[in-house]
Design a protein around this motif. Structure first.
Motif, PDB file in Angstrom:
ATOM      1  N   TYR A 135      -9.016   3.334   1.312  1.00 20.62           N
ATOM      2  CA  TYR A 135      -8.299   4.336   0.512  1.00 20.62           C
ATOM      3  C   TYR A 135      -8.959   4.419  -0.861  1.00 20.62           C
ATOM      4  CZ  TYR A 135      -4.647   4.517   4.038  1.00 20.62           C
ATOM      5  OH  TYR A 135      -3.957   4.711   5.215  1.00 20.62           O
ATOM      6  N   PRO A 136     -10.162   5.016  -0.936  1.00 24.75           N
ATOM      7  CA  PRO A 136     -10.955   5.002  -2.170  1.00 24.75           C
ATOM      8  C   PRO A 136     -10.309   5.753  -3.338  1.00 24.75           C
ATOM      9  CG  PRO A 136     -11.936   6.474  -0.548  1.00 24.75           C
ATOM     10  CD  PRO A 136     -10.860   5.719   0.157  1.00 24.75           C
ATOM     11  N   GLY A 137      -9.370   6.615  -3.069  1.00 28.32           N
ATOM     12  CA  GLY A 137      -8.703   7.341  -4.155  1.00 28.32           C
ATOM     13  C   GLY A 137      -7.689   6.509  -4.904  1.00 28.32           C
ATOM     14  N   LEU A 138      -7.407   5.335  -4.410  1.00 30.69           N
ATOM     15  CA  LEU A 138      -6.414   4.458  -5.016  1.00 30.69           C
ATOM     16  C   LEU A 138      -7.115   3.413  -5.878  1.00 30.69           C
ATOM     17  CD1 LEU A 138      -3.311   4.005  -4.924  1.00 30.69           C
ATOM     18  CD2 LEU A 138      -3.727   2.338  -3.104  1.00 30.69           C
ATOM     19  N   GLU A 139      -6.663   3.243  -7.111  1.00 32.82           N
ATOM     20  CA  GLU A 139      -7.323   2.318  -8.028  1.00 32.82           C
ATOM     21  C   GLU A 139      -6.982   0.860  -7.746  1.00 32.82           C
ATOM     22  OE1 GLU A 139      -6.538   3.367 -12.035  1.00 32.82           O
ATOM     23  OE2 GLU A 139      -7.539   5.321 -11.915  1.00 32.82           O
ATOM     24  N   ARG A 140      -5.721   0.603  -7.376  1.00 34.17           N
ATOM     25  CA  ARG A 140      -5.305  -0.777  -7.159  1.00 34.17           C
ATOM     26  C   ARG A 140      -4.071  -0.798  -6.252  1.00 34.17           C
ATOM     27  NH1 ARG A 140      -2.963   0.736 -11.918  1.00 34.17           N
ATOM     28  NH2 ARG A 140      -0.715   0.263 -12.132  1.00 34.17           N
ATOM     29  N   ILE A 141      -3.776  -1.970  -5.727  1.00 32.54           N
ATOM     30  CA  ILE A 141      -2.572  -2.182  -4.944  1.00 32.54           C
ATOM     31  C   ILE A 141      -1.503  -2.773  -5.851  1.00 32.54           C
ATOM     32  CG2 ILE A 141      -1.532  -3.332  -2.950  1.00 32.54           C
ATOM     33  CD1 ILE A 141      -3.664  -1.332  -2.159  1.00 32.54           C
ATOM     34  N   ASP A 142      -0.380  -2.103  -5.952  1.00 31.54           N
ATOM     35  CA  ASP A 142       0.741  -2.627  -6.732  1.00 31.54           C
ATOM     36  C   ASP A 142       1.591  -3.504  -5.807  1.00 31.54           C
ATOM     37  OD1 ASP A 142       0.081  -1.253  -9.101  1.00 31.54           O
ATOM     38  OD2 ASP A 142       1.036   0.576  -8.335  1.00 31.54           O
ATOM     39  N   LEU A 196       0.833  -1.202   0.000  1.00 30.48           N
ATOM     40  CA  LEU A 196       0.000   0.000   0.000  1.00 30.48           C
ATOM     41  C   LEU A 196       0.868   1.252   0.000  1.00 30.48           C
ATOM     42  CD1 LEU A 196      -2.677   1.550   0.284  1.00 30.48           C
ATOM     43  CD2 LEU A 196      -2.542   1.147   2.763  1.00 30.48           C
ATOM     44  N   VAL A 197       1.919   1.258   0.818  1.00 35.50           N
ATOM     45  CA  VAL A 197       2.847   2.399   0.832  1.00 35.50           C
ATOM     46  C   VAL A 197       3.437   2.600  -0.559  1.00 35.50           C
ATOM     47  CG1 VAL A 197       5.043   3.252   1.730  1.00 35.50           C
ATOM     48  CG2 VAL A 197       3.403   2.188   3.275  1.00 35.50           C
ATOM     49  N   ALA A 198       3.868   1.505  -1.186  1.00 36.76           N
ATOM     50  CA  ALA A 198       4.436   1.598  -2.530  1.00 36.76           C
ATOM     51  C   ALA A 198       3.421   2.168  -3.514  1.00 36.76           C
ATOM     52  CB  ALA A 198       4.906   0.218  -2.989  1.00 36.76           C
ATOM     53  N   SER A 199       2.177   1.728  -3.416  1.00 39.38           N
ATOM     54  CA  SER A 199       1.134   2.168  -4.335  1.00 39.38           C
ATOM     55  C   SER A 199       0.817   3.643  -4.162  1.00 39.38           C
ATOM     56  CB  SER A 199      -0.131   1.333  -4.134  1.00 39.38           C
ATOM     57  OG  SER A 199       0.136  -0.046  -4.291  1.00 39.38           O
ATOM     58  N   LEU A 200       0.727   4.099  -2.933  1.00 38.65           N
ATOM     59  CA  LEU A 200       0.395   5.495  -2.662  1.00 38.65           C
ATOM     60  C   LEU A 200       1.539   6.434  -3.017  1.00 38.65           C
ATOM     61  CD1 LEU A 200      -1.402   5.097   0.791  1.00 38.65           C
ATOM     62  CD2 LEU A 200      -2.469   5.797  -1.361  1.00 38.65           C
ATOM     63  N   ASP A 201       2.762   5.955  -2.870  1.00 40.70           N
ATOM     64  CA  ASP A 201       3.922   6.827  -3.070  1.00 40.70           C
ATOM     65  C   ASP A 201       4.614   6.611  -4.411  1.00 40.70           C
ATOM     66  OD1 ASP A 201       3.498   6.704  -0.037  1.00 40.70           O
ATOM     67  OD2 ASP A 201       5.035   8.251  -0.215  1.00 40.70           O
TER      68      ASP A 201
END
Length: 400
Positions: free
Chosen positions: A239-246, A153-158
């Protein structure tokens, strides 16, 4: 804060699996060897130590029944030395050192020991089966999230890519291997021996000196399958603003399980002078913090900011920084958030290379910071650790 660190000792880190070199060594024996090493190195009376604060995450089996107190007795130290075992997940050992320093600075003790122990080969992670791990209603209400998913999740958001995570992991392995070969750990490292005095392990064994970018790139994502079973959906709802988890983390850019222990002798300046001891460092400030338990691995950043604010210094003034490598992405985020250059940050590698004996890591990093400050004639060092449940702890020390 009048709390001085007189010495730090640690065992090598053993691979936390059945065939690891320390799998046959009791956790009590790991710590007992360190008590004896402290006494021999400093030539002091252990009866001066009023209390031992020991971190340990999975307090079950070999690590049950207050290992802090029992390890003191097992080592043959005076009955008057008390002991308390604490659990704040991965931050436990650094919290134990913080608590020991607080007891000293408050005037309650002249000397105390902080540290930690974890034998993940003998007491596997989650074997205590707490409600947070087993009770579905509790897990749902507390937003339980596996650590690896949190790291992804940290990787995806950042926007931290798989390539960046792998590159950092390779750097950790290379730095750890170089530091081990050049003897940078000898100041605090105490070999583990058996009852007959034979050496069981005298160097960190989990370092993969032959790691390469190609090998790391070939590893599959470690947490994608778990995410597909519904965990990703639950995280994205938060975290609705995030499309997917990388899913960028693999076994190669994540910390391995490990066995080990570490201790720090902490006391007042006056007590040290009376005992003929010279301090190695002063505890300037320490802080704890908590964050959203879903993205949990950012709490070390908040703790570090609080500790630096208490110390009255900026990140630019730090000579050495040890941030526990709780997966590559949160570590890279920490480095970026504080603007830390590579020459000061995790300079001898970290848990991605060494492994992460959960209850001991914080005290091991404290030893590494003090050793490195002495090696490069630096002044200020920072240790920061993030852990499960959204917890973080940080400590600022000044070389004596």
């Amino acid at each position: 804060m009048d709390a001085w660190i007189y010495d730090t000792v640690r065992t090598p880190r053993g691979a936390g699996r059945d065939k690891g070199s320390l799998a046959g060594v009791k956790p009590l024996a790991l710590t007992a060897g360190l008590y004896r090493a402290l006494q021999q190195r400093l030539d002091f009376d252990p009866a001066l130590v009023a209390d031992v604060v020991l971190g340990c995450v999975t307090q079950f089996g070999d690590q049950g029944t207050n290992p802090a107190r029992i390890s003191v007795l097992y080592a043959g130290w005076p009955d008057t030395v008390a002991g308390i075992t604490v659990n704040r997940f991965c931050t436990s050992a650094l919290d134990a050192c913080h608590l020991a320093a607080l007891k000293v600075s408050a005037g309650g003790e002249q000397f105390a020991i902080g540290g930690g122990v974890e034998s993940m080969s003998r007491v596997p992670m989650f074997s205590d089966e707490g409600a947070w791990l087993k009770d579905k209603e509790v897990m749902r209400r507390t937003a339980f999230t596996p650590l690896g998913i949190s790291a992804d999740l940290v990787a995806s958001l950042d926007g931290i890519t798989r390539d960046a995570a792998d590159a950092y992991a390779l750097r950790s392995q290379q730095r750890a291997a170089a530091a081990r070969e050049s003897g940078r750990f000898e100041r605090s490292l105490v070999p583990v021996t058996d009852a007959d005095g034979n050496v069981v392990l005298d160097r960190d064994e989990t370092i993969r000196a032959d790691s390469s970018a190609e090998k790391l790139a070939g590893l599959p994502p470690a947490f994608a399958e778990l995410g597909a079973k519904g965990v990703d959906k639950a995280v994205l709802a938060r975290y609705p603003g995030l499309e997917r988890i990388d899913h960028v983390h693999t076994v190669g850019n994540s910390p391995a399980m490990a066995d080990g222990a570490a201790l720090a002798l902490i006391g007042t300046r006056a007590a040290g002078e009376a005992a003929g001891l010279a301090p190695r460092a002063r505890v300037v400030a320490a802080a704890t913090a908590a964050a959203d338990p879903v993205i949990m691995l950012t709490a070390g950043e908040t703790a570090a900011r609080r500790a630096l604010e208490q110390a009255g210094i900026a990140a630019d003034a730090l000579d050495v920084i040890e941030c526990n490598e709780a997966f590559a992405a949160p570590t890279l985020r920490f480095q970026r958030e504080f603007g830390l250059d590579d020459e000061r940050f995790n300079v001898n590698g970290g848990a991605i290379a060494f492994g992460h004996p959960m209850g001991a890591t914080g005290a091991m990093l404290l030893a590494s910071v003090i050793d490195e400050l002495e090696r490069r004639d630096g002044r200020y060092g920072l240790v920061a650790v993030a852990g499960g449940g959204g917890l973080g702890t940080a400590m600022v020390v000044e070389r004596a």
